[in-house]
Design an enzyme around this catalytic site. Structure first.
Site, PDB file in Angstrom:
ATOM      1  N   HIS A  52      25.090  15.412  33.228  1.00 53.68           N
ATOM      2  CA  HIS A  52      24.156  14.287  33.249  1.00 53.68           C
ATOM      3  C   HIS A  52      22.993  14.593  32.308  1.00 53.68           C
ATOM      4  O   HIS A  52      22.878  15.711  31.790  1.00 53.68           O
ATOM      5  CB  HIS A  52      23.640  14.027  34.671  1.00 53.68           C
ATOM      6  CG  HIS A  52      23.033  15.215  35.338  1.00 53.68           C
ATOM      7  ND1 HIS A  52      21.805  15.722  35.010  1.00 53.68           N
ATOM      8  CD2 HIS A  52      23.515  16.027  36.303  1.00 53.68           C
ATOM      9  CE1 HIS A  52      21.552  16.760  35.743  1.00 53.68           C
ATOM     10  NE2 HIS A  52      22.575  16.987  36.542  1.00 53.68           N
TER      11      HIS A  52
HETATM   12  P1  TYD Z   1      22.989  17.590  41.072  1.00 57.64           P
HETATM   13  O1  TYD Z   1      21.781  17.756  40.232  1.00 57.64           O
HETATM   14  O2  TYD Z   1      23.629  16.232  41.113  1.00 57.64           O
HETATM   15  O3  TYD Z   1      24.056  18.681  40.648  1.00 57.64           O
HETATM   16  P2  TYD Z   1      25.205  18.558  39.548  1.00 57.64           P
HETATM   17  O4  TYD Z   1      24.599  17.791  38.400  1.00 57.64           O
HETATM   18  O5  TYD Z   1      25.558  19.961  39.195  1.00 57.64           O
HETATM   19  O6  TYD Z   1      26.327  17.807  40.194  1.00 57.64           O
HETATM   20  O7  TYD Z   1      22.626  18.039  42.542  1.00 57.64           O
HETATM   21  C1  TYD Z   1      23.612  18.136  43.565  1.00 57.64           C
HETATM   22  C2  TYD Z   1      23.011  17.644  44.861  1.00 57.64           C
HETATM   23  O8  TYD Z   1      21.869  18.396  45.201  1.00 57.64           O
HETATM   24  C3  TYD Z   1      22.572  16.181  44.810  1.00 57.64           C
HETATM   25  O9  TYD Z   1      22.996  15.569  46.015  1.00 57.64           O
HETATM   26  C4  TYD Z   1      21.083  16.226  44.788  1.00 57.64           C
HETATM   27  C5  TYD Z   1      20.747  17.557  45.406  1.00 57.64           C
HETATM   28  N1  TYD Z   1      19.548  18.174  44.812  1.00 57.64           N
HETATM   29  C6  TYD Z   1      18.355  18.170  45.494  1.00 57.64           C
HETATM   30  O10 TYD Z   1      18.238  17.616  46.611  1.00 57.64           O
HETATM   31  N2  TYD Z   1      17.262  18.774  44.933  1.00 57.64           N
HETATM   32  C7  TYD Z   1      17.336  19.377  43.736  1.00 57.64           C
HETATM   33  O11 TYD Z   1      16.321  19.941  43.251  1.00 57.64           O
HETATM   34  C8  TYD Z   1      18.577  19.363  43.016  1.00 57.64           C
HETATM   35  C9  TYD Z   1      18.706  19.975  41.655  1.00 57.64           C
HETATM   36  C10 TYD Z   1      19.663  18.756  43.604  1.00 57.64           C
END
Ligand code: TYD
Length: 136
Positions: A52
């Protein structure tokens, strides 16, 4: 802001027979104030994380342990940074598509950002990202 602003920041290191030490702090080694840190660990072999871009969020990514590749795209160009030292920080500005892959066993990805978590910051569709990137 795009790929041209991505860069590796060499962090200070204090080499010591007792073990080495590195650090960074707000605005000294990195170009923003830190509001949030998070880390990615226990990544199964072959998995990818990220995938993303952020609308308005800067970050520094560090391989605190082990190694992984950070693949960055701005809609036209692609760059791959292999991180494998805990004293190298990869600075990624806003509006860069990024994912992480090739995680080694027991690798630990540490990310410091200038923003609190906000799901609205995410651009999760690559086609939309490319459209926005080409409008800039
Ligand atoms: P995400 O950033 O979507 O990870 P990836 O891009 O690797 O799939 O994050 C995964 C999950 O964690 C999503 O449900 C949101 C949560 N999250 C938080 O609650 N706080 C944070 O600081 C981060 C980075 C993720």
């Amino acid at each position: 802001m795009g790929l041209e602003n991505v860069r590796i920041i060499e962090l200070p290191k204090f080499l010591d027979d007792r073990g080495n030490l590195s650090f960074f702090q707000n605005c000294d080694q990195i170009p923003f104030n830190i509001k949030r840190v998070y880390w990615i660990y226990d990544v199964p072999g072959g998995e990818q994380r990220g995938g993303h871009a952020y609308k308005d969020l800067q970050e520094v990514i560090i391989a605190l342990s082990g190694s992984f590749d950070v693949v960055l795209q701005d809609g036209n160009e692609k760059k791959v940074f292999s991180l494998n030292r805990s004293y190298y920080g990869l600075y990624v500005p806003q509006r860069v598509w990024r994912h992480m892959e090739n995680f080694s066993t027991n690798s630990l990805a540490f990310i410091a950002t200038d923003s609190l978590f906000d799901a609205d910051q995410y651009i999760r569709e690559f086609d939309l990202f490319k459209k926005l990137a080409n409008e800039q």
